[in-house]
Design a protein around this motif. Structure first.
Motif, PDB file in Angstrom:
ATOM      1  N   LYS A   1       0.816  -1.214   0.000  1.00  0.00           N
ATOM      2  CA  LYS A   1       0.000   0.000   0.000  1.00  0.00           C
ATOM      3  C   LYS A   1       0.850   1.264   0.000  1.00  0.00           C
ATOM      4  CE  LYS A   1      -3.991  -2.159   2.215  1.00  0.00           C
ATOM      5  NZ  LYS A   1      -4.896  -2.185   3.384  1.00  0.00           N
ATOM      6  N   GLY A   2       2.141   1.109   0.304  1.00  0.00           N
ATOM      7  CA  GLY A   2       3.056   2.241   0.208  1.00  0.00           C
ATOM      8  C   GLY A   2       2.936   3.260   1.314  1.00  0.00           C
ATOM      9  N   ARG A   3       2.233   2.922   2.373  1.00  0.00           N
ATOM     10  CA  ARG A   3       2.147   3.844   3.515  1.00  0.00           C
ATOM     11  C   ARG A   3       2.379   3.080   4.808  1.00  0.00           C
ATOM     12  NH1 ARG A   3      -3.350   3.315   1.974  1.00  0.00           N
ATOM     13  NH2 ARG A   3      -4.674   2.391   3.618  1.00  0.00           N
ATOM     14  N   GLN A   4       2.762   3.794   5.816  1.00  0.00           N
ATOM     15  CA  GLN A   4       3.072   3.184   7.098  1.00  0.00           C
ATOM     16  C   GLN A   4       1.818   2.577   7.717  1.00  0.00           C
ATOM     17  OE1 GLN A   4       6.099   2.957   8.466  1.00  0.00           O
ATOM     18  NE2 GLN A   4       5.402   1.924  10.322  1.00  0.00           N
ATOM     19  N   ALA A   5       1.896   1.280   8.072  1.00  0.00           N
ATOM     20  CA  ALA A   5       0.778   0.613   8.733  1.00  0.00           C
ATOM     21  C   ALA A   5       0.906   0.806  10.239  1.00  0.00           C
ATOM     22  CB  ALA A   5       0.755  -0.875   8.390  1.00  0.00           C
ATOM     23  N   CYS A   6      -0.152   1.291  10.883  1.00  0.00           N
ATOM     24  CA  CYS A   6      -0.090   1.546  12.319  1.00  0.00           C
ATOM     25  C   CYS A   6      -0.468   0.285  13.093  1.00  0.00           C
ATOM     26  CB  CYS A   6      -1.019   2.701  12.701  1.00  0.00           C
ATOM     27  SG  CYS A   6      -2.754   2.359  12.350  1.00  0.00           S
ATOM     28  N   CYS A   7      -0.149   0.325  14.364  1.00  0.00           N
ATOM     29  CA  CYS A   7      -0.471  -0.809  15.245  1.00  0.00           C
ATOM     30  C   CYS A   7      -1.912  -0.634  15.718  1.00  0.00           C
ATOM     31  CB  CYS A   7       0.504  -0.824  16.413  1.00  0.00           C
ATOM     32  SG  CYS A   7       0.387  -2.295  17.436  1.00  0.00           S
ATOM     33  N   ASP A   8      -2.845  -1.030  14.866  1.00  0.00           N
ATOM     34  CA  ASP A   8      -4.273  -0.808  15.099  1.00  0.00           C
ATOM     35  C   ASP A   8      -4.954  -2.160  15.320  1.00  0.00           C
ATOM     36  OD1 ASP A   8      -7.030  -0.326  14.876  1.00  0.00           O
ATOM     37  OD2 ASP A   8      -6.653   1.468  13.670  1.00  0.00           O
ATOM     38  N   ILE A   9      -5.449  -2.362  16.533  1.00  0.00           N
ATOM     39  CA  ILE A   9      -6.019  -3.660  16.892  1.00  0.00           C
ATOM     40  C   ILE A   9      -7.297  -3.944  16.121  1.00  0.00           C
ATOM     41  CG2 ILE A   9      -6.997  -5.000  18.793  1.00  0.00           C
ATOM     42  CD1 ILE A   9      -5.173  -3.352  20.655  1.00  0.00           C
ATOM     43  N   ASN A  10      -8.167  -2.975  16.018  1.00  0.00           N
ATOM     44  CA  ASN A  10      -9.436  -3.208  15.327  1.00  0.00           C
ATOM     45  C   ASN A  10      -9.243  -3.445  13.837  1.00  0.00           C
ATOM     46  OD1 ASN A  10     -10.928  -2.983  17.652  1.00  0.00           O
ATOM     47  ND2 ASN A  10     -11.347  -0.802  17.386  1.00  0.00           N
ATOM     48  N   LEU A  11      -8.315  -2.742  13.232  1.00  0.00           N
ATOM     49  CA  LEU A  11      -8.095  -2.869  11.795  1.00  0.00           C
ATOM     50  C   LEU A  11      -7.419  -4.177  11.445  1.00  0.00           C
ATOM     51  CD1 LEU A  11      -8.378  -1.502   9.050  1.00  0.00           C
ATOM     52  CD2 LEU A  11      -6.147  -0.442   9.430  1.00  0.00           C
ATOM     53  N   HIS A  12      -6.502  -4.637  12.287  1.00  0.00           N
ATOM     54  CA  HIS A  12      -5.705  -5.833  11.980  1.00  0.00           C
ATOM     55  C   HIS A  12      -5.962  -6.969  12.979  1.00  0.00           C
ATOM     56  CE1 HIS A  12      -3.590  -3.178   9.247  1.00  0.00           C
ATOM     57  NE2 HIS A  12      -3.164  -2.416  10.237  1.00  0.00           N
TER      58      HIS A  12
ATOM     59  N   ASN B   1       9.247  -1.347  22.345  1.00  0.00           N
ATOM     60  CA  ASN B   1       7.803  -1.235  22.566  1.00  0.00           C
ATOM     61  C   ASN B   1       7.490  -0.731  23.968  1.00  0.00           C
ATOM     62  OD1 ASN B   1       7.202  -2.165  19.994  1.00  0.00           O
ATOM     63  ND2 ASN B   1       6.968  -4.302  20.644  1.00  0.00           N
ATOM     64  N   ASN B   2       8.283  -1.168  24.938  1.00  0.00           N
ATOM     65  CA  ASN B   2       8.046  -0.741  26.312  1.00  0.00           C
ATOM     66  C   ASN B   2       8.279   0.747  26.504  1.00  0.00           C
ATOM     67  OD1 ASN B   2       7.373  -3.335  27.091  1.00  0.00           O
ATOM     68  ND2 ASN B   2       9.451  -3.850  27.757  1.00  0.00           N
ATOM     69  N   ARG B   3       9.112   1.318  25.676  1.00  0.00           N
ATOM     70  CA  ARG B   3       9.417   2.744  25.789  1.00  0.00           C
ATOM     71  C   ARG B   3       8.424   3.611  25.039  1.00  0.00           C
ATOM     72  NH1 ARG B   3      14.809   0.884  24.796  1.00  0.00           N
ATOM     73  NH2 ARG B   3      14.616   1.581  22.626  1.00  0.00           N
ATOM     74  N   GLN B   4       7.708   3.008  24.100  1.00  0.00           N
ATOM     75  CA  GLN B   4       6.783   3.772  23.264  1.00  0.00           C
ATOM     76  C   GLN B   4       5.388   3.777  23.853  1.00  0.00           C
ATOM     77  OE1 GLN B   4       7.100   1.859  19.474  1.00  0.00           O
ATOM     78  NE2 GLN B   4       8.960   2.956  18.876  1.00  0.00           N
ATOM     79  N   ILE B   5       4.543   4.639  23.271  1.00  0.00           N
ATOM     80  CA  ILE B   5       3.148   4.673  23.713  1.00  0.00           C
ATOM     81  C   ILE B   5       2.476   3.367  23.319  1.00  0.00           C
ATOM     82  CG2 ILE B   5       2.989   7.175  23.556  1.00  0.00           C
ATOM     83  CD1 ILE B   5       1.456   6.791  20.929  1.00  0.00           C
ATOM     84  N   LEU B   6       1.405   3.082  24.004  1.00  0.00           N
ATOM     85  CA  LEU B   6       0.685   1.839  23.767  1.00  0.00           C
ATOM     86  C   LEU B   6      -0.102   1.913  22.462  1.00  0.00           C
ATOM     87  CD1 LEU B   6      -0.447   1.363  27.422  1.00  0.00           C
ATOM     88  CD2 LEU B   6       1.194  -0.060  26.214  1.00  0.00           C
ATOM     89  N   PRO B   7      -0.514   0.770  21.940  1.00  0.00           N
ATOM     90  CA  PRO B   7      -1.200   0.746  20.645  1.00  0.00           C
ATOM     91  C   PRO B   7      -2.477   1.567  20.631  1.00  0.00           C
ATOM     92  CG  PRO B   7      -0.595  -1.467  21.338  1.00  0.00           C
ATOM     93  CD  PRO B   7      -0.327  -0.573  22.483  1.00  0.00           C
ATOM     94  N   VAL B   8      -2.812   2.043  19.423  1.00  0.00           N
ATOM     95  CA  VAL B   8      -4.028   2.817  19.235  1.00  0.00           C
ATOM     96  C   VAL B   8      -5.212   1.878  19.100  1.00  0.00           C
ATOM     97  CG1 VAL B   8      -5.264   4.330  17.629  1.00  0.00           C
ATOM     98  CG2 VAL B   8      -2.848   4.764  18.170  1.00  0.00           C
ATOM     99  N   VAL B   9      -6.264   2.194  19.814  1.00  0.00           N
ATOM    100  CA  VAL B   9      -7.512   1.439  19.700  1.00  0.00           C
ATOM    101  C   VAL B   9      -8.581   2.404  19.213  1.00  0.00           C
ATOM    102  CG1 VAL B   9      -9.258   0.089  20.916  1.00  0.00           C
ATOM    103  CG2 VAL B   9      -6.861  -0.107  21.569  1.00  0.00           C
ATOM    104  N   ARG B  10      -9.154   2.119  18.078  1.00  0.00           N
ATOM    105  CA  ARG B  10     -10.175   2.995  17.526  1.00  0.00           C
ATOM    106  C   ARG B  10     -11.514   2.756  18.211  1.00  0.00           C
ATOM    107  NH1 ARG B  10      -9.015   2.939  10.984  1.00  0.00           N
ATOM    108  NH2 ARG B  10      -7.003   3.998  11.082  1.00  0.00           N
ATOM    109  N   SER B  11     -12.141   3.829  18.588  1.00  0.00           N
ATOM    110  CA  SER B  11     -13.440   3.728  19.234  1.00  0.00           C
ATOM    111  C   SER B  11     -14.522   3.560  18.185  1.00  0.00           C
ATOM    112  CB  SER B  11     -13.706   4.987  20.066  1.00  0.00           C
ATOM    113  OG  SER B  11     -15.049   5.025  20.481  1.00  0.00           O
ATOM    114  N   SER B  12     -15.529   2.753  18.505  1.00  0.00           N
ATOM    115  CA  SER B  12     -16.629   2.557  17.559  1.00  0.00           C
ATOM    116  C   SER B  12     -17.403   3.852  17.365  1.00  0.00           C
ATOM    117  CB  SER B  12     -17.567   1.458  18.050  1.00  0.00           C
ATOM    118  OG  SER B  12     -18.066   1.768  19.335  1.00  0.00           O
ATOM    119  N   GLY B  13     -17.280   4.772  18.327  1.00  0.00           N
ATOM    120  CA  GLY B  13     -17.972   6.050  18.218  1.00  0.00           C
ATOM    121  C   GLY B  13     -17.153   7.108  17.506  1.00  0.00           C
TER     122      GLY B  13
END
Length: 576
Positions: free
Chosen positions: A376-387, A466-478
């Motif tokens: 896709k040529g773009r950075q994939a984020c650590c998104d639980i709902n998407l992946h 990973n321990n030093r970085q912020i935790l994964p993004v979780v997208r809200s259904s709202g």
């Protein structure tokens, strides 16, 4: 005592009508044209409050006469079919009795009735007779069986009898077996989700401590020197948790039924087993797979699959198809991945060849998923709902390798290591989606320790980052994003975590792979593994930790997210 040649004790008095003659005399008058007593009889029989004949448990003559009456009634007046069916089904549980203790009335089943087997057989004879006269009986019977199921608060004995009788119905009305299994498993799921492993184990521990305290007090009172019993306070087969006790009795009945259906004279009957598997799989898809946090009911298909390797492989193939299908809801795909990994890890009857075949499928799908994201040529984020399905597939691979790496390496260390290297796990852990950040920490830590021990992949640099970085993004259904703190609305699910019910567990125990800590005698610096792990990680794999530690989960909002990429065109390879 006999009067006029009749057995007085076992034969009921002739039925008489109020202010009228006997039924025989009334019918004789009717034939002669006198309708007065007949009309009175009809009126009285139409009274809804009239007391019905207590036919169950009576003499053979009474039972046969009553069954003849039922046959005539349902064949001549089908309007009475449902009433007759409800009457028969009402006898599928022991009759209720009321006991008064200290001014308080308790009502529950009569467990002391020694004639229950005979009574139940009479009910089944009546039901078979009705079915013979009214072929459409099964259509009306299923909702009656559903609505007549005992409440969850009733005793184990009441529910056990009812389930036993429902399963017996499937023997002579096989067309509704799937419906009956659905009724039973649906009710058992209500018990299962209300008795977590931690609650059951806590109840057992409290009961054990209470018993030990009582024994200590008794020993002090009587100054006895002999050893005190250290076992649980109740008998070997009784659970301290009341809901677990009910569930255990029902699981024992259901597992015994599965064995009886599949084995004929001690030999596995292939066709019967396949038919039962298909029915069970249908119920699994409809009820068990979508249910989160069930602990024991899923073992019905685990037990059935142990009968033959082909069944286990068919089950794995079924889970695999769900996981890799974009048309399936993500929540079901994630559940299928959890089942697949847990089944591969825990089922002793699955050989290494099948484990490797499944790992090959999972890894190939994971690699294709990574390719699709990279393209896709773009950075994939650590998104639980998407992946979500991707993360649960990765965790299934990690979890399987934790439990089965020893068996993979056991035959030939060189060949086994080459196979592990061929999985290209380094690409998986280093991809943009960063699965090590999302998987349960206990799984991540154990996987990292094992793969470093055998120099397959090095995960600790990524884990530390990973321990030093912020935790994964979780997208809200709202709408909008939020930061997760190692929690998820529905946490990760390992469906074949340890089985803790006592009686039914005796059938599961020989089939189950428990977690064993690596021995110090293992090669390649086993102590390094111990140094990298917390004691909680071992507890988790032993089933002693609650499931609230993880991030990967079957989130409600994932139903609305876009489905992930489908699988590569790889067919499931059967082995063995």
């Amino acid at each position: 005592m006999e009067m006029d040649g009749r057995d007085f004790l076992n034969t009921p008095p002739l039925k008489t009508v109020r202010f009228g003659c006997s039924v025989v005399e009334t019918l004789a008058k009717y034939k002669q044209g006198d309708l007065s007593d007949y009309e009175l009889l009809k009126h009285q029989l139409a009274n809804p409050d009239i007391k019905r004949l207590p036919w169950v448990g009576r003499s053979q003559a009474v039972v046969e006469a009553y069954m003849g009456f039922l046959s005539n009634l349902v064949s001549a007046q089908t309007v009475f079919l449902c009433a007759c069916l409800k009457m028969v089904v009402s006898h599928f549980s022991p009759k209720r009795v009321t006991v008064c203790e200290e001014g308080v009335e308790f009502s529950d089943s009569d467990d002391e009735d020694q004639n229950l087997p005979r009574n139940f057989n009479q009910c089944h004879q009546a039901l078979q007779l009705i079915t013979r006269y009214v072929p459409s009986t099964s259509h009306f019977l299923v909702p009656i069986l559903q609505n007549s199921f005992p409440f969850v608060q009733t005793s184990s004995r009441t529910q056990e009898c009812y389930v036993h009788n429902l399963l017996k119905v499937t023997v002579y009305i096989p067309t509704i077996r799937r419906d009956i299994l659905e009724i039973i498993i649906g009710q058992m799921l209500k018990l299962d989700v209300n008795a977590s492993r931690s609650e059951i184990e806590e109840a057992e521990e409290n009961a054990l401590q209470s018993q030990r305290a009582d024994n200590s007090t008794e020993a002090a009172l009587f100054d006895m020197d002999e050893d005190l019993p250290t076992g649980p306070p109740s008998s070997l087969g009784t659970m301290a948790h009341p809901v677990a006790e009910r569930l255990d009795s029902l699981m024992a009945v259901l597992l015994a039924y599965i064995k009886d259906v599949c084995y004929v004279n001690g030999t596995l009957h292939t066709d019967k087993t396949k038919e039962l598997y298909r029915d069970m799989l249908n119920v699994f898809d409809k009820l068990i797979l979508p249910t989160h946090a069930s602990c024991h009911i899923q073992y019905v298909i685990f037990y059935l699959c142990s009968f033959r390797l082909a069944l286990a492989e068919a089950f794995l193939e079924h889970l695999w198809k769900i996981l890799q299908s974009p048309s399936q809801p993500p929540v079901h795909r994630q559940a299928a991945a959890g089942y697949m990994g847990s089944f591969l890890a825990r089922a002793k009857f699955i050989p290494v060849l099948t484990v490797r075949a499944c790992l090959d499928l999972l890894i190939s799908w994971i690699q294709c998923y990574i390719d699709s994201q990279d393209s896709k040529g773009r950075q994939a984020c650590c998104d639980i709902n998407l992946h979500g399905p991707f993360y649960t597939a990765c965790q299934a691979v990690f979890y399987t390798l934790i439990f089965r790496h020893g068996a993979i390496l056991a035959g030939n260390m060189k060949t086994g290591l080459e196979y592990l290297q061929s999985l290209n796990l380094e690409r998986v852990v280093m991809c943009q989606m960063n699965p090590l950040k999302v998987c349960i920490p206990a799984v991540t830590n154990m996987f990292a320790a094992i793969t470093r021990k055998y120099q397959v992949v090095f995960c600790y640099t990524i884990i530390e980052r990973n321990n030093r970085q912020i935790l994964p993004v979780v997208r809200s259904s709202g709408g909008g994003d939020s930061v997760s703190n190692n929690t998820n609305p529905l946490d990760s699910f390992f469906p074949y975590d340890p089985y803790v019910l006592k009686r039914s567990g005796q059938l599961i125990e020989p089939l189950y792979q428990v977690w064993e800590k690596p021995a110090d005698s293992e090669p390649l610096a086993t102590k390094t593994v111990h140094q990298d792990l917390k004691e909680d990680d071992y507890d988790f794999l032993c089933g002693e930790m609650t499931q609230g530690d993880g991030i990967v989960g079957m989130t409600p909002s994932s139903l609305d997210s876009n489905p992930s990429t489908g699988s590569p065109p790889i067919s499931f390879q059967r082995h063995g």
